[in-house]
Design an enzyme around this catalytic site. Sequence first.
Site, PDB file in Angstrom:
ATOM      1  N   GLY B 256       0.672  -1.164   0.109  1.00 31.70           N
ATOM      2  CA  GLY B 256       0.242   0.049   0.044  1.00 31.70           C
ATOM      3  C   GLY B 256       1.036   1.257  -0.110  1.00 31.70           C
ATOM      4  O   GLY B 256       2.074   1.173   0.212  1.00 31.70           O
ATOM      5  N   HIS B 257       0.217   2.501   0.062  1.00 34.69           N
ATOM      6  CA  HIS B 257       0.879   3.609  -0.216  1.00 34.69           C
ATOM      7  C   HIS B 257       1.571   3.811   1.014  1.00 34.69           C
ATOM      8  O   HIS B 257       1.359   3.484   2.214  1.00 34.69           O
ATOM      9  CB  HIS B 257      -0.164   4.859  -0.494  1.00 34.69           C
ATOM     10  CG  HIS B 257      -1.358   5.100   0.233  1.00 34.69           C
ATOM     11  ND1 HIS B 257      -1.986   6.162  -0.034  1.00 34.69           N
ATOM     12  CD2 HIS B 257      -1.661   4.413   1.385  1.00 34.69           C
ATOM     13  CE1 HIS B 257      -2.992   6.058   0.736  1.00 34.69           C
ATOM     14  NE2 HIS B 257      -2.834   5.171   1.578  1.00 34.69           N
TER      15      HIS B 257
END
Lengths: 367, 367, 367
Positions: B256-257
Amino acid sequence: MTTQQQPTYLASELVAQVRERSKGRLDARLSGEDVVVKRFMPPQSAGTGDMAFLTDARYADAMKASAASLVILREKDYEAVFGAEGRTQGSVLLCEDPYAFFAFASQLLFPVAATPGIHPRAYVEEGAEIDPTAAVEALAVVKRGARIGARAVVRSGAYVGEDAQIGAECLIHPNAVLEAGTVLGERCVVQAGAVLGGDGFGFAPFRGEWVKIPQVGRTVLGDDVEVGANTTIDRGALDDTVVGEGTKLDNQIQLGHNDRIGKHCVMAACVGIAGSTTVGDHAMIGGAAMINGHITIPSGSAVGPATAITGWGEKPAQRTGFFPALEGKDFQLTAATLTRLPQLRKDLKALEREVAELKALIRKEEA
Amino acid sequence: MTTQQQPTYLASELVAQVRERSKGRLDARLSGEDVVVKRFMPPQSAGTGDMAFLTDARYADAMKASAASLVILREKDYEAVFGAEGRTQGSVLLCEDPYAFFAFASQLLFPVAATPGIHPRAYVEEGAEIDPTAAVEALAVVKRGARIGARAVVRSGAYVGEDAQIGAECLIHPNAVLEAGTVLGERCVVQAGAVLGGDGFGFAPFRGEWVKIPQVGRTVLGDDVEVGANTTIDRGALDDTVVGEGTKLDNQIQLGHNDRIGKHCVMAACVGIAGSTTVGDHAMIGGAAMINGHITIPSGSAVGPATAITGWGEKPAQRTGFFPALEGKDFQLTAATLTRLPQLRKDLKALEREVAELKALIRKEEA
Amino acid sequence: MTTQQQPTYLASELVAQVRERSKGRLDARLSGEDVVVKRFMPPQSAGTGDMAFLTDARYADAMKASAASLVILREKDYEAVFGAEGRTQGSVLLCEDPYAFFAFASQLLFPVAATPGIHPRAYVEEGAEIDPTAAVEALAVVKRGARIGARAVVRSGAYVGEDAQIGAECLIHPNAVLEAGTVLGERCVVQAGAVLGGDGFGFAPFRGEWVKIPQVGRTVLGDDVEVGANTTIDRGALDDTVVGEGTKLDNQIQLGHNDRIGKHCVMAACVGIAGSTTVGDHAMIGGAAMINGHITIPSGSAVGPATAITGWGEKPAQRTGFFPALEGKDFQLTAATLTRLPQLRKDLKALEREVAELKALIRKEEA
C-alpha cells in the site's frame, strides 16, 4: 452482449454438434418437430426460438407451462412433468444430462469471434510458426520460435514468448503473457492479464543477501485447461511446472515453480500454492486457500475456502479451517481467550486431579 | 528452454566472473584441468560439460561417483567425499558456498537475451533518455522524461511512464507497468504484469461518499529488487513508497501507499500489506500473510504463512497464526466450540470456585 | 512527480471550482486577501503559495504559527486557533469540512494530463464512437462498437473491447482490460492491469470433467467507481455483475460473476468475493477478507481484515475473525490445543457433573 450476430441452429444440428463436441459421450433424442433455436431461457420466460432445460424436479410446473420451442430433460422426468399425454406445444429433447447439454450447446451458440490471419498491426517475429487458420490480433506479440495451432486466437496486447507452443483452438485473452517456452495443449483458455512462465521465486542466501537463481524450467498446460484473469503460474526452476488436462483455475491464483497440478481439478479464485507441491486429479480447492510448498495432496481431495494447508497424509480427505467471523466485541474476546487456551487446558487438568482427590477422600470417609 | 544459444565457459573464466558478479565476495579454487562447462546437473546424471555441486553430506556417495566435468564443494567436505586419494575423474572447484556459486554461475549461463536499441515498433516519446546499450522492445511504451540506464531491457508491452527512472541492467518483463515517476535502482527485475506506482487508496469521507485524494508520491525501489508477476506497489500519498535494496517480492503481492520495506527482505506470494507500514531489513514474510497499516515490524522479524498481523512490539520476533485445517465435520465442531470459548472459560472458573468451596467444606467436616 | 506544469489558483477560483466539483455541497468562505495558491503542505513547512488545513485540534499550535498563504479550518475552530485577534499573516478559508476541501482541491491541483484525440499509433477499429474530447493514447486498443465519452482517457496498452461503454471523464490506466460489453459510468478510474468483464468461473460437471459454460452477462459499473490495479471483476453468467456508484475498490480484489456491490462501499486490497453475492450500500470490507458466494450482506455492514464470511443474518453488523498471530512455539501449542477443543469441552461438562454428584453426596452426608 456484443454486436456480433448470434448463430441459430436446428435442434437436430445442435444435437449432432453437441455429440461431436462431447467426443460422442453426450447424446439426445429429439421428439417432435425439428425447431429452430437460438438461446436458452428460464422455462417461464422462454418462447419461440428459445430452449429451456430441467435439472430439478421442483421446477416441473414451470416447465410444463413453458412456451419454449424446445425443452430438454431426462427421459425419467418426462412423464412426471408432462403426464401421460406428453408435451403438447413445441418439441422435446430427452437427454441423460440436460445441464451438460446446456453447457456444450451454449458453446455453440456463443462461439469465439475472431478473424483468421495475422493482423497487419500485430508484431510477429520471423521464425514464429502460425497456423493459417489461427488469429493474431492487432498489437499482439509473437516471438521467434513460437508455434500457434489451428484456429487458436491471440487477442490484442497478449504476449507469446520465444518458443512458446499454443495448441489448436486455444484462446489467449488481451494482455495475457506467455513467457518464453510456455506450452499449452489444445483448447486452453487464458483470461486477460494472466502470466504463465514468469520466473519462479528462487534465490540462494549469501551473506545476508539473496542471489537470484535463473529459472530454466517451463510452464506446461495440458488440453482444456482454463486460466483465470491475472492468475500467475511460474516456470519451473529446472523441471517444469505442470497443470493437467481439463483443470480449471479461477482468477488471481498463484502457482509456484515446480507445482504439479493434476487433471480435472477446479480451484476457486485467489488460491495460492507455494512451490514443488503436487495436487492429484479431480481435486477441488476453495477460494483463497493457501497451500504450503513440498506437499502432496492426493487425488480426489478437497480444501475448503480460506484454509491454510501445511501438510497432508496419504489419503484423500476434505479439509477446512478458518476462524469463524464474529461480531466486533465477541471476536476480540474470543481471540483473547484463544491465546490462553493452553493454560485453560492445564487448569482443567489440574481441576480434574483435584476433584479425583476429593472423591477419594470422601470415599475413604464413607468407608 | 528457448532457441537461444547457451554460452559455455572455461571453469577458470566462470570463477573469475562469479568473483566479479559477487563483488569480490565469492571465490573458488580450481583443482585439475581447466574444463569447459555449460550447465549444472544433479551429480548422478551429470556428464561431460556438466557441473554438479554438493551442499549436503547425504549426497556424498552420488558426488563421489559423478561423471561431471566439474564438481563444486566445500574444502572441508572434500576428503569426506573423495577420500585421501582425491577425485580421479574430472576437475574440482573448492568454494566456501557452493550453492551461492551455483546461483551466480547460473546467471552467467542463462544471460538475459535482448537486442540493444529501440525497436522501430516501440513507442518512445520525445524527451525520454535511453542509454544506447539499453533495449526497448517492440510495442513497449516509454513516455517523455523517462530515463533508462545502460543494458536495461524493457520487454514488449511494458509501460514506462513520464519521468520514471530505470537503473542500469534492470529487466522489465512484458506488460509490466511503471506509472509516472517510478524509480528503480540498478539490476531490478520486474516480472510480467506487475504494476508499480499505481494510485494509493486514499479517499476523504464526505456525506456518505468517498472523495479521491490524488496520490502525488512515488514508488521507489533500491538496487537489486525483484518484483513478482502481477505484484502491485502503490505510489505514496505525499511521500514515497519505498522498497529497500536487495529485497525480493514474489508474485501477487500488494504493498500500500507509503509502505517502507527494508533491505534484503523476502516476501512469498500473495502477501498484502496495507498502507504506511514499515518492515525492517532482512525480514521474511510468509505467503498470503496480511499485515495491517501503520505498523512497524522490526528488522530480522519473520511472519508465518497465512498470518494476519495487526500490531507488533518493539522486538524482532517470529509470529504465526492460522486456524489449523481439519477434516470436514471436525472443523464444524471445532469452530462452533471456539465461538463458545469465552463461556467455556467462565464455566471453568465457576467450577474451580465450586471445587474450592467443596474442599473447604470437607476440611471443616474433617476438623 | 512529473515534468507536467502544475496549475496555480486564486483562492476564490479554487473555492468556486470545489463548489462545482462537489455538486454545490461544499462551500468555503474566504477571509483576507485573494491569494495565489499551488499546493498543500503541513502547517509547519508551508510558506508562500502553500495551503494548510486543520482537522485535528491537536495541531492548533502549528497552524497558528504557520506561514501558509492560506489556511483552511472550521469556523468553530477559528477562535480556538487564532484567538480573538484572528489570523494576522495570510488568508483564511472557513469551511465545514477541511479534509474534503483538501481532497476536492487536490484534484484540481493535480489534473489528469492527456492530449485529446486518437493517437496515430492507437489501434481503433471502425465502428467505435470516440468523443472528440477524449484521449486514446499510443498502443491503446478500442474495438468496434465501443463508445468513449467526453474527456475520458484511455492510456497506452489499455484494451477496450467490442461494445464496451466508457462514460465521460473516465480514466483507464495502462494495460487495463475492459472485455467486450463492459459498461462504465462517468468519472470511473480503472488502475493499471485491472481486468473487467473476464469470463465468470462457470462449468458444468460431466463424467468427472468440467464443461465451460459461456458467460454472456456483462460487468457494469456506476458513476465514480474506482477499480484498483490488477483487480478483476468477472462478467455475469446470464445477468450482469454490478458495482454501484461511488464504490472504491483497492488493488488485487476479485469479484465473481453476478456479484452485486452497492453504492459508496470501500474494499481494501486483496478481498475476494465469490459469485452471486450481494453487498449493500456503504459497506466497508477489510483487506484480504474472503466472502463466499450466494450471500447477502446488508447495507452499512463492515467486515474486518483477513476475515472469512460464509453467511450473514438480516441485520447490518461488523464481523471479524482471524487467528491471532503468536510467537513461534505459542502458535504450535495453541493450534494443537484448539484441535482438542471439542474434547476439552466434553471433559469440562463431565467434570461439572462429577462435582455436582460430589456436592449432592456431601449434602446427603451432612443431612
